[in-house]
Structure formats: structure tokens, C-alpha cells
Enzyme design. Structure first.
Site, short mmCIF file in Angstrom:
data_model
loop_
_atom_site.label_atom_id
_atom_site.label_comp_id
_atom_site.label_asym_id
_atom_site.label_seq_id
_atom_site.Cartn_x
_atom_site.Cartn_y
_atom_site.Cartn_z
N TYR A 172 -9.35 -2.39 10.78
CA TYR A 172 -7.99 -2.04 11.17
C TYR A 172 -7.84 -1.98 12.69
O TYR A 172 -6.77 -2.28 13.22
CB TYR A 172 -7.60 -0.67 10.60
CG TYR A 172 -7.05 -0.69 9.20
CD1 TYR A 172 -7.77 -1.25 8.16
CD2 TYR A 172 -5.80 -0.15 8.93
CE1 TYR A 172 -7.28 -1.25 6.87
CE2 TYR A 172 -5.29 -0.15 7.64
CZ TYR A 172 -6.04 -0.70 6.62
OH TYR A 172 -5.53 -0.69 5.35
N LYS B 225 -20.42 -3.31 1.42
CA LYS B 225 -20.67 -4.71 1.07
C LYS B 225 -21.92 -5.13 1.85
O LYS B 225 -21.90 -6.05 2.67
CB LYS B 225 -19.42 -5.55 1.43
CG LYS B 225 -19.45 -6.98 0.92
CD LYS B 225 -19.28 -7.11 -0.58
CE LYS B 225 -19.45 -8.57 -1.00
NZ LYS B 225 -19.53 -8.72 -2.47
N ASP C 269 -17.10 -4.72 -4.70
CA ASP C 269 -16.55 -5.48 -5.84
C ASP C 269 -16.93 -4.80 -7.16
O ASP C 269 -16.11 -4.64 -8.06
CB ASP C 269 -17.01 -6.96 -5.80
CG ASP C 269 -18.50 -7.13 -5.55
OD1 ASP C 269 -19.19 -6.14 -5.23
OD2 ASP C 269 -18.98 -8.27 -5.66
N ASP D 207 -8.80 1.70 1.53
CA ASP D 207 -7.38 1.39 1.33
C ASP D 207 -7.18 0.80 -0.06
O ASP D 207 -6.31 1.22 -0.82
CB ASP D 207 -6.93 0.41 2.41
CG ASP D 207 -5.47 0.02 2.24
OD1 ASP D 207 -4.65 0.91 1.97
OD2 ASP D 207 -5.16 -1.18 2.37
N ASP E 257 -5.77 2.84 -3.76
CA ASP E 257 -4.61 2.40 -4.55
C ASP E 257 -4.99 2.21 -6.01
O ASP E 257 -4.24 2.55 -6.92
CB ASP E 257 -4.04 1.07 -4.02
CG ASP E 257 -2.85 1.29 -3.10
OD1 ASP E 257 -2.79 2.36 -2.46
OD2 ASP E 257 -1.98 0.40 -3.01
C1 IPM Z 1 -2.22 3.47 3.30
C2 IPM Z 1 -1.32 2.31 3.64
C3 IPM Z 1 -1.53 1.97 5.11
C4 IPM Z 1 -2.97 1.54 5.28
C5 IPM Z 1 -0.58 0.90 5.68
C6 IPM Z 1 0.87 1.22 5.41
C7 IPM Z 1 -0.80 0.66 7.14
O1 IPM Z 1 -1.56 1.25 2.81
O2 IPM Z 1 -2.06 4.54 3.89
O3 IPM Z 1 -3.09 3.28 2.45
O4 IPM Z 1 -3.31 0.38 5.06
O5 IPM Z 1 -3.78 2.39 5.63
MG MG Z 2 -2.93 1.63 1.26
#
Ligand code: IPM
Ligand code: MG
Length: 371
Positions: A148, A199, A232, A256, A260
Site C-alpha cells: 500500500y 506467501k 491462498d 485486506d 473481507d
Molecule cells: C479497508 C478498505 C481500504 C483498504 C480501502 C478503502 C483503501 O478496503 O479498510 O479494508 O484497502 O484498506
Molecule cells: Mg478492504
């Protein structure tokens, strides 16, 4: 007046979409919790995200940043929406507000608890025999390093006319050590199992990650059960059998993606909170932090009073716990949310077509269960 009453100071940044509606519930919950548990809230509201762009020409206005610098933590709503979707990626509210905030306050430790309330097991996309066992996994994600922020990061046109884009994944041992320490502390309060995700079969940063994590955990607390998994495989295992994990420890981009995945298997984004903790300590001797719900701005229901306030309220609980050391008050809020869910009350996102209530009723139900 009680002069011994502790005052907690934080900014609240409601942002866009459903942000303001759910934020107002969270603030009410904090006020009432304070009146029961003996603290006062001092908080100011500031624009961020799309609201920042519209009102100040900047997703993270200077005034917002300055206000955040003057307090001990940030209660964040959510940012973004269709109105700003056509802006260049760098100016989009999510990226232009969150990344600079993380950088400005060195919010290197992102804690994303994935909990599936047993009463909401049907909302999980996982097979019912897996989901009905409940899910309780904590993702500890490094948040200010890796691909990032690594340099060089650029796009240029080559001599042959092609374009070339570069992102750089960089990690230093110090960055890996400090996030590992956070994971160790978190694991000590849970089941003392850490699975470090990398990884290392391909990436140099992952080889360093694995060595550093192993060495430090061995030194800090050899009683922790440490395992390593390639990312993975971890992505696959998380949907196959999530409860094999207790604490997942991982770098920025893997975290990240996996967080999710963890969020969706827990059924409703409307129920998940997160904490991003900084280096050093605030004026209370605890980490400065930013606390935000995991879900987005839900533009389709924004302004209609239908949004689920639970994740914002649970984020406020995390703020009390981590940035103000108010564990009992945090637990009181978490229990009030749990009891509200147990009572059968549902906002639309978790009602599965059955009768549902709006933001205010849900908020009032939580308030009435605070003790
Ligand atoms: C999160 C989001 C952010 C990230 C984005 C919006 C920059 O996806 O907080 O997980 O990738 O960290
Ligand atoms: Mg995210």
C-alpha cells in the site's frame, strides 16, 4: 458536579451515506454508557470523505485532521458513494480519507473481529453445519506498510509506448515485530493460537515476515501455538473451516482480502466493527485509535432510517476498550447489542424478509438494554 468523572475526548467523523444515521445512535449509546459507568464524552463532529470533498474540496480536510490531533481517538462512520465514484482513484473518498488518516496517526494495527452471532447463522453464505457452530476469529492486519505504501509507486510510459505501473511491497523487521506484539497480546486474551499468513513460497517480504514472527513469538510467549499458512490456502481454509483459526496475523494486502472474506462469512456487515491502533500512547496512556464499522455507506438506504446501527455501536465499544481502557463499559455495550439480537429485533439487512425495524428502534432497543 462530579469532579472525579473521567472525560473521554474523541472526534466523530460520520462521513457519507448511512454514516450520520448510525453515528447518532452510537453517540447516544456512548452518552448513556458514560452516565452509567462514570465517564463524560467530549466529542466534535467533522466532515470526511464525500462530505469533505463537497464542503471543503478535500476528502480529509485540514480542519478535520487538526481536530483529530487534539483528541485521543476517532469514531469513524463510513465514506464514499455513487456521487464521487467517477473521481480519479486517488481522489475517491475511501482512499483519499482513510489512507492519509492511517498514515497521519501511524495506525499500524488493524483489528477486525469476525463474529457470527449464532442467532444470525442463517445469514452466513457458509453451509449451515459450518455456520451453526458460530464463528469467532480475529484478523490482525498490518495497516501502514507493505504494497500500500512502499516506494517506488508510479506509472510511466515506456519507449515502446506501453505504460508500466509499479507498486512495491516493503517490510522492515520493526514493522513486523510491532504488529506481531499486538497479535500476541490479543491471542493472550483469546485461545492463544496465532496463524500467521504469508506467501513465503514466492515473496521475500513473506520470508522475512515468517522468520520475524517466529522469532518474536518464541521470545515473547512460547506458550502461544503458532502456525504459518500461505495466503491462498488461508483463503480456502477460511471458508472450509473458519474455526480452525483463533487469531489470523497478516500483512496489509493479504489482511485486506482475508478480512473481507471473514466479514462475509459472518453474515452481516452491519454487525462488524473494527479498530485501527496507532504507535505510542494517547493522553490516557492507551493507543490512539480509529474505530469504524466494516460495512460501507449503503447508499441505497441512506437517509431512510433503515440502516443497522450495530456495527457503529460496536465500534464505539472497541474505542472505549482500546483507547480509553474502559473494559466494563465496552462489555456493557457489547452485551446490550447481543441481548437486542437475542430478543429477535432485526433491521432489514439481518431480517431475511421477516418483519424489521428501523435505525431508531434498533438504537432505542440497545439503549434500553444498557446497564
Ligand atoms: C479497508 C478498505 C481500504 C483498504 C480501502 C478503502 C483503501 O478496503 O479498510 O479494508 O484497502 O484498506
Ligand atoms: Mg478492504
Amino acid at each position: 458536579m462530579n469532579f472525579l468523572m473521567k472525560t473521554i475526548r474523541f472526534t466523530n467523523l460520520p462521513g457519507d451515506g448511512i454514516g450520520p444515521e448510525v453515528m447518532s445512535v452510537a453517540l447516544e449509546v456512548l452518552q448513556k454508557t458514560g452516565s452509567i459507568h462514570g465517564f463524560a464524552c467530549e466529542t466534535t463532529t467533522h466532515d470526511v470523505g464525500g462530505a469533505g470533498i463537497d464542503n471543503h474540496g478535500n476528502a480529509l480536510p485540514d480542519a478535520t485532521l487538526d481536530a483529530c490531533r487534539a483528541v485521543d481517538g476517532i469514531l469513524f462512520g463510513s465514506v464514499g458513494g455513487p456521487k464521487w465514484e467517477n473521481l480519479p482513484p486517488k481522489e475517491q473518498p475511501e482512499r483519499a480519507a482513510l489512507l492519509p488518516l492511517r498514515k497521519a496517526f501511524k495506525l499500524f494495527a488493524n483489528l477486525r473481529p469476525g463474529n457470527l452471532f449464532p442467532e444470525l447463522a442463517d445469514l452466513s453464505p457458509l453451509r449451515s453445519d459450518v455456520a451453526s457452530a458460530g464463528i469467532d476469529v480475529l484478523c490482525v492486519r498490518e495497516l501502514t506498510g507493505g504494497i500500500y505504501f512502499g516506494q517506488p509507486k508510479s506509472t510511466k510510459t515506456l519507449e515502446d509506448g506501453q505504460k508500466e505501473a509499479i507498486d512495491t511491497m516493503v517490510y522492515r523487521t520493526g514493522e513486523i515485530e510491532r504488529i506481531t506484539e499486538v497479535a500476541v497480546k490479543a491471542a493472550a486474551l483469546r485461545n492463544k493460537r496465532i496463524c500467521s499468513v504469508d506467501k513465503a513460497n514466492v515473496l521475500e517480504t513473506s520470508v522475512l515476515w515468517r522468520q520475524t514472527v517466529t522469532k518474536l513469538i518464541h521470545k515473547l510467549d512460547p506458550s502461544i501455538e503458532l502456525t504459518h499458512m500461505y495466503v491462498d490456502n488461508a483463503a480456502m481454509q477460511l471458508v472450509r473451516d473458519p474455526n480452525q483459526f483463533d487469531v489470523l496475523l497478516t500483512e496489509n494486502m493479504f489482511g485486506d482480502i482475508l478480512s473481507d472474506e471473514l466479514a462475509v462469512i459472518c453474515g452481516s456487515l452491519g454487525m462488524l466493527a473494527s479498530a485501527s491502533l496507532g504507535t505510542g500512547t494517547n493522553s490516557n496512556g492507551f493507543p490512539y485509535g480509529l474505530y469504524e464499522p466494516a460495512g460501507g455507506t449503503a447508499p441505497d438506504i441512506a437517509g431512510k432510517g433503515l440502516a443497522n446501527p450495530c456495527a457503529q455501536v460496536l465500534s464505539a465499544a472497541l474505542m472505549l476498550r482500546y483507547s480509553f481502557g474502559l473494559e466494563e463499559a465496552a462489555l456493557a455495550i457489547e452485551n446490550a447489542v447481543k441481548e437486542t439480537i437475542r430478543s429477535g429485533l432485526r433491521t432489514g439487512d439481518i431480517a431475511q424478509g421477516a418483519e424489521s425495524v428501523g435505525t431508531k428502534e434498533m438504537g432505542d432497543a440497545i439503549l434500553s438494554r444498557l446497564h
